[in-house]
Design an enzyme around this catalytic site. Structure first.
Site, PDB file in Angstrom:
ATOM      1  N   ALA A  43       0.819  -1.223   0.000  1.00 15.96           N
ATOM      2  CA  ALA A  43       0.000   0.000   0.000  1.00 15.96           C
ATOM      3  C   ALA A  43       0.849   1.268   0.000  1.00 15.96           C
ATOM      4  CB  ALA A  43      -0.926  -0.005   1.213  1.00 15.96           C
ATOM      5  N   LYS A  55      -2.256   5.807  -1.562  1.00 17.24           N
ATOM      6  CA  LYS A  55      -1.222   6.653  -0.968  1.00 17.24           C
ATOM      7  C   LYS A  55      -0.219   7.126  -2.011  1.00 17.24           C
ATOM      8  CE  LYS A  55      -3.057   4.573   2.560  1.00 17.24           C
ATOM      9  NZ  LYS A  55      -3.502   4.761   3.889  1.00 17.24           N
TER      10      LYS A  55
HETATM   11  C1  PLP Z   1      -1.291  -1.852   5.140  1.00 17.12           C
HETATM   12  C2  PLP Z   1      -2.446  -1.272   4.426  1.00 17.12           C
HETATM   13  N1  PLP Z   1      -3.062  -2.001   3.495  1.00 17.12           N
HETATM   14  C3  PLP Z   1      -4.093  -1.527   2.804  1.00 17.12           C
HETATM   15  C4  PLP Z   1      -4.588  -0.274   3.035  1.00 17.12           C
HETATM   16  C5  PLP Z   1      -5.799   0.111   2.234  1.00 17.12           C
HETATM   17  O1  PLP Z   1      -5.806   1.272   1.581  1.00 17.12           O
HETATM   18  P1  PLP Z   1      -7.017   1.695   0.642  1.00 17.12           P
HETATM   19  O2  PLP Z   1      -8.129   0.738   0.796  1.00 17.12           O
HETATM   20  O3  PLP Z   1      -7.390   3.064   1.106  1.00 17.12           O
HETATM   21  O4  PLP Z   1      -6.457   1.688  -0.739  1.00 17.12           O
HETATM   22  C6  PLP Z   1      -4.006   0.525   4.009  1.00 17.12           C
HETATM   23  C7  PLP Z   1      -4.554   1.852   4.317  1.00 17.12           C
HETATM   24  O5  PLP Z   1      -4.363   2.434   5.338  1.00 17.12           O
HETATM   25  C8  PLP Z   1      -2.887   0.020   4.709  1.00 17.12           C
HETATM   26  O6  PLP Z   1      -2.253   0.738   5.635  1.00 17.12           O
END
Ligand code: PLP
Length: 394
Positions: free
Chosen positions: A210, A243
């Site tokens: 991520a 991110k």
């Molecule tokens: C380790 C990890 N995996 C996955 C995500 C998922 O991010 P998103 O669903 O916003 O793309 C996050 C978000 O904080 C994360 O820290």
């Protein structure tokens, strides 16, 4: 029916955001929520993304449905970004999903189809959704040690010891880079040993990546996942674009499923299509189009890579400044880990009481386990956090 629903406790981070908003003090600091902030405290739209968005606005002529697993161009660009140009493309099925969270969910759904009795092994500690999503889907969840709370490094020996209990077909969730919440990553040699262990246990890796580009660089941060892809017969990867493209609310992510033989990839692709259909039909499209444009257009790509380098440099600068402020105050090297950690987070080793005391006395908000979002700091506020940590006796 609705009367009988159990009361669920509010999500800890959402609760923290609200408490921060309600705090009337002028001098307060939000180090809780996991978004990147620049020196002026805002989460900017990246320049390359803004340009892509403008171009898309000018050229997009329809908003009709797109593919059930998203656009092929996006999925292929993401395979190249995460697994590199030498990825085994013919063995990889893929599906766009709503964010990294959606990709993990779809990955777990795929496991449910192929290996319903698999146990899901989650690092302790980890991003809380790993455990809760696996449990929500009815899996048995096991934890493996990940963090050495004494030295604030990855507890690689503990991890290997615990993972020696993995059974054939079990799924091991791993953070590709910039581990959330600890900030402690595996080194190259440890990834190599881990690949041996997973092979020996016949386990399936589910790599959650991520923060690619937030640690040491786009390729450097993918060292572990690329090594696993080169060694393991099967693997799942859930990649988030939230991110590293700064498009949190566009909900952009992709699940990659690498099978042992190219002849199987077609049926895996069929299952991924079916699973998207059952959960949400078509995945969000806007963010993935922007990502594709940024990755495929030379000019936008260079701009984006330069912006990612700025983010990395800012995080590193804040880390080394915090480590040095703590060194000055304590005369000890015990906070050296802050500069060594990678990504946005570091686990400071604070107890819930210390976290509360810091919130009350200094107006600094961090998650209950003492996770600090380094990107919530600025040159001006680093000394404030250093004072607070020392005064709380951390
Ligand atoms: C380790 C990890 N995996 C996955 C995500 C998922 O991010 P998103 O669903 O916003 O793309 C996050 C978000 O904080 C994360 O820290």
């Amino acid at each position: 029916m609705l009367n009988s629903l159990p009361k669920r406790p509010p999500d800890k981070i959402i609760k923290l955001i609200q408490e921060f908003r309600d705090d009337p003090r002028d001098r307060k600091l939000d180090l809780g929520v996991g978004v990147y902030r620049d020196a002026s405290g805002i989460t900017p739209i990246m320049r390359a993304v803004k340009t892509a968005e403008k171009r898309l606005w000018e050229t997009e002529s329809t908003k009709t449905y797109t593919g059930m697993v998203g656009e092929a161009a996006f999925r292929h660009a993401m395979v190249r970004l995460v697994l590199g140009r030498n990825a085994p493309f013919d063995r990889i099925a893929s599906a766009s999903a709503p964010g990294g969270t959606g990709a993990i969910h779809q990955g777990l759904e795929l496991v449910k189809e192929g290996s319903p009795n698999a146990r899901i092994w989650v690092p302790d500690p980890s991003w809380p959704n790993h455990r809760s999503m696996a449990a929500h889907l009815g899996f048995d969840v096991e934890f493996y040690r990940y963090f050495d709370f004494e030295n604030r490094n990855a507890d690689f020996d503990g991890m290997c010891e615990d993972l020696s209990g993995v059974s054939r077909g079990d799924v091991v969730i791993l953070h590709g880079c910039c581990h959330n919440p600890t900030g402690a990553d595996l080194n190259r040699g440890q990834w190599f040993k881990l690949a041996d262990l997973l092979l020996e246990r016949e386990a399936v890796a589910l790599v959650d990546i991520a923060y690619q580009g937030f640690g040491d660089g786009l390729d450097e941060d993918a060292t572990g996942v690329r090594h696993l892809a080169s060694r393991l017969p099967e693997m799942l990867v859930a990649a988030s674009c939230s991110k590293n493209f700064g498009i949190y609310r566009e909900r952009t992510g992709v699940l990659l499923a690498m099978s042992e033989q190219a002849s199987v990839a077609g049926s895996v692709q069929g299952t991924l299509t079916h699973l998207n259909r059952q959960n949400f039909s078509f995945p969000p499209d806007h963010g993935s189009r922007l990502v594709t444009m940024v990755l495929e257009d030379g000019e936008l790509r260079s701009e984006w890579e330069a912006e990612l380098a700025e983010i990395r440099d800012n995080l590193r600068m804040l880390r080394s400044m915090l480590a040095s402020e703590l060194h000055q105050r304590t005369g000890s090297d015990r906070f050296g880990f802050v500069a060594e950690h990678r990504g946005m987070f570091s686990l400071m080793g604070a107890s819930p009481e210390q976290v509360n005391a810091i919130r009350e006395k200094f107006g600094i908000y961090m998650v209950g386990d003492g996770r600090v979002n380094v990107a919530g700091l600025s040159k001006d506020t680093v000394p404030m956090l250093a004072d607070a940590l020392v005064s709380a006796g951390i």
